[in-house]
Write a protein that holds these residues in place. Structure first.
Motif, mmCIF file in Angstrom:
data_model
loop_
_atom_site.group_PDB
_atom_site.id
_atom_site.type_symbol
_atom_site.label_atom_id
_atom_site.label_comp_id
_atom_site.label_asym_id
_atom_site.label_seq_id
_atom_site.Cartn_x
_atom_site.Cartn_y
_atom_site.Cartn_z
ATOM 1 N N THR A 156 50.249 17.824 -6.161
ATOM 2 C CA THR A 156 50.923 16.584 -6.408
ATOM 3 C C THR A 156 52.220 17.479 -4.753
ATOM 4 O O THR A 156 52.311 18.904 -5.133
ATOM 5 N N ILE A 157 52.784 16.301 -4.669
ATOM 6 C CA ILE A 157 53.832 17.010 -3.063
ATOM 7 C C ILE A 157 55.132 16.354 -4.077
ATOM 8 O O ILE A 157 55.442 15.233 -4.427
ATOM 9 N N ASN A 158 55.861 17.533 -3.268
ATOM 10 C CA ASN A 158 57.686 16.828 -4.729
ATOM 11 C C ASN A 158 57.720 16.695 -2.426
ATOM 12 O O ASN A 158 58.302 17.240 -1.952
ATOM 13 N N ASN A 159 58.459 14.832 -2.154
ATOM 14 C CA ASN A 159 59.250 15.366 -0.816
ATOM 15 C C ASN A 159 60.301 15.272 -0.568
ATOM 16 O O ASN A 159 60.325 15.894 0.037
ATOM 17 N N ALA A 160 61.151 15.696 -1.076
ATOM 18 C CA ALA A 160 62.328 16.041 -1.302
ATOM 19 C C ALA A 160 62.139 17.500 -0.519
ATOM 20 O O ALA A 160 63.025 18.670 -0.065
ATOM 21 N N ASP A 161 61.164 18.455 -1.161
ATOM 22 C CA ASP A 161 60.338 19.952 -1.389
ATOM 23 C C ASP A 161 60.625 19.863 0.469
ATOM 24 O O ASP A 161 60.841 21.088 1.161
ATOM 25 N N ARG A 162 59.472 18.405 0.355
ATOM 26 C CA ARG A 162 58.724 18.860 1.655
ATOM 27 C C ARG A 162 60.035 18.061 3.249
ATOM 28 O O ARG A 162 59.877 19.131 4.227
ATOM 29 N N ASP A 163 60.998 17.549 2.624
ATOM 30 C CA ASP A 163 61.936 17.379 3.876
ATOM 31 C C ASP A 163 62.689 18.279 4.114
ATOM 32 O O ASP A 163 63.058 18.710 5.237
ATOM 33 N N ASP A 247 53.349 21.572 1.425
ATOM 34 C CA ASP A 247 54.471 20.450 1.570
ATOM 35 C C ASP A 247 53.564 20.317 2.938
ATOM 36 O O ASP A 247 53.641 18.748 3.068
ATOM 37 N N LEU A 248 53.574 20.771 4.361
ATOM 38 C CA LEU A 248 53.497 20.248 5.247
ATOM 39 C C LEU A 248 52.517 20.051 5.670
ATOM 40 O O LEU A 248 52.408 18.916 6.776
ATOM 41 N N LEU A 249 51.594 20.286 5.088
ATOM 42 C CA LEU A 249 50.007 20.057 5.416
ATOM 43 C C LEU A 249 50.029 18.907 4.782
ATOM 44 O O LEU A 249 48.585 17.781 5.535
ATOM 45 N N SER A 250 50.231 18.264 4.565
ATOM 46 C CA SER A 250 50.369 16.606 3.584
ATOM 47 C C SER A 250 50.854 15.718 4.256
ATOM 48 O O SER A 250 49.920 14.314 4.182
ATOM 49 N N LEU A 251 51.117 16.491 5.798
ATOM 50 C CA LEU A 251 51.859 15.021 6.686
ATOM 51 C C LEU A 251 51.151 15.139 7.573
ATOM 52 O O LEU A 251 51.320 14.066 8.644
#
Length: 336
Positions: A156-163, A247-251
């Motif tokens: 699971t990914i937290n969008n705030a952490d990814r941003d 997190d970045l790989l999720s993009l």
């Protein structure tokens, strides 16, 4: 409430392949608390697994016995009152702390003759359970044959952490991003040549994509080779934490990976994936996703499972040219 401790694997890929087992435990025991005992650097993986309540650091390096430290840790775990421990690694050392802690039910495969340490020791049938994910998943059952389809791992990914990671590294997502993960900690016989990765990146950039290279500091050398041949890639090797890399790989619009930990990360993130196999076998540790294309030449000499090519030519990867991967990428694009 049932309290379950998992002695988790130390490798990224193995740790991810254990996640379906955690989901099965939660399905069987909805009110249970599941904690993991694992090396500190795996925390970002377990933090992205919804079933894990707490990650406890195992302060032991690879191969270290450290009996005194294991005894101290066992005393701390005993105070937590675990009802069961499931030991995923097959070594004797990994079963010592649970035995010292006196956890009532200690489950695992027999491994290195661990009958005295495990009191719920299972005998593995490698033909019935050829894949590592199956071997982990089976330990969530009460010594009964697997009957259900095993779900794919999920992170699971937290969008705030990814941003935050995007902002920190000055990255943009205005162009479709294709991830290339050129490393493989196991050894060079699992690494697609830098020249092939660079040639693929050149094609992808010409087609309007941006290419990001992912890896740890250990992958800096091969990534530097790729940058030398194709300077327009974004080289993130050694510049991100494991948490940021996940997190970045999720993009990624699509990922191209060797048989490595990041291959399993990309699969668990649900990203379309081209997996390049050389000395290893997709039959044992395949990417666990329906969105993957496996590219391998299946030569007579492979899989050899060697870290370094025993024949000195590494044909299994040198002859696997970028055209093979580009073909698989186009097939994935049509299907998605």
């Amino acid at each position: 409430m049932k309290r379950i401790l998992i002695v988790a694997p130390a490798w990224v890929g193995d740790a991810i392949m254990a996640q379906p087992m955690y989901a099965r435990l939660k399905q069987r025991h909805p009110d249970s608390q599941i904690d993991v005992l694992a090396p500190a650097w795996t925390r970002p993986l377990h933090a992205r697994m919804a079933e894990i309540a707490e990650a406890i650091d195992a302060p032991f390096g690879h191969g270290e016995l450290k009996l005194r430290e294991r005894w101290k840790l066992a005393r701390q775990l005993k105070a937590r009152g675990y009802d069961q421990v499931i030991v995923l690694p097959n070594s004797i050392k990994s079963a010592l702390v649970p035995a010292f802690a006196g956890i009532p039910k200690r489950t695992g495969w027999v491994g290195e003759m661990r009958y005295g340490l495990l009191n719920d020791a299972r005998k593995l049938d490698p033909i019935a359970l050829p894949k590592m994910v199956q071997r982990f998943y089976a330990l969530a059952e009460d010594n009964t044959p697997l009957s259900a389809t095993i779900p794919n791992p999920e992170l699971t990914i937290n969008n705030a952490d990814r941003d935050a990671a995007l902002a920190k590294l000055g990255l943009s997502t205005t162009q479709p991003m294709i991830a290339i993960c050129p490393g493989a900690e196991y050894g060079p016989a699992k690494r697609w040549p830098a020249a092939h990765a660079a040639a693929l990146a050149t094609q992808l950039i010409a087609d309007g994509a941006q290419v990001w290279l992912f890896g740890s500091g250990k992958d800096s050398e091969i990534c530097a080779e790729i940058v030398k041949l194709e300077p327009n890639v974004v080289n993130l090797a050694g510049k991100t934490s494991l948490a940021e890399a996940i997190d970045l790989l999720s993009l990624a619009h699509v990922a191209v990976c060797n048989d490595s930990g990041l291959m399993h990360v990309a699969a668990a993130l649900g990203r379309p994936l081209v997996a390049v196999f050389g000395s290893s076998s997709p039959g044992f540790t395949p990417p666990l996703t329906s969105k993957a294309k496996i590219v391998t030449l299946a030569l007579e000499c492979s899989p050899c499972f060697a870290r370094v090519c025993p024949l000195g030519h590494m044909d299994c990867l040198n002859k696997l040219t970028p055209d093979y991967v580009m073909k698989a990428l186009k097939e994935l694009t049509k299907e998605s």
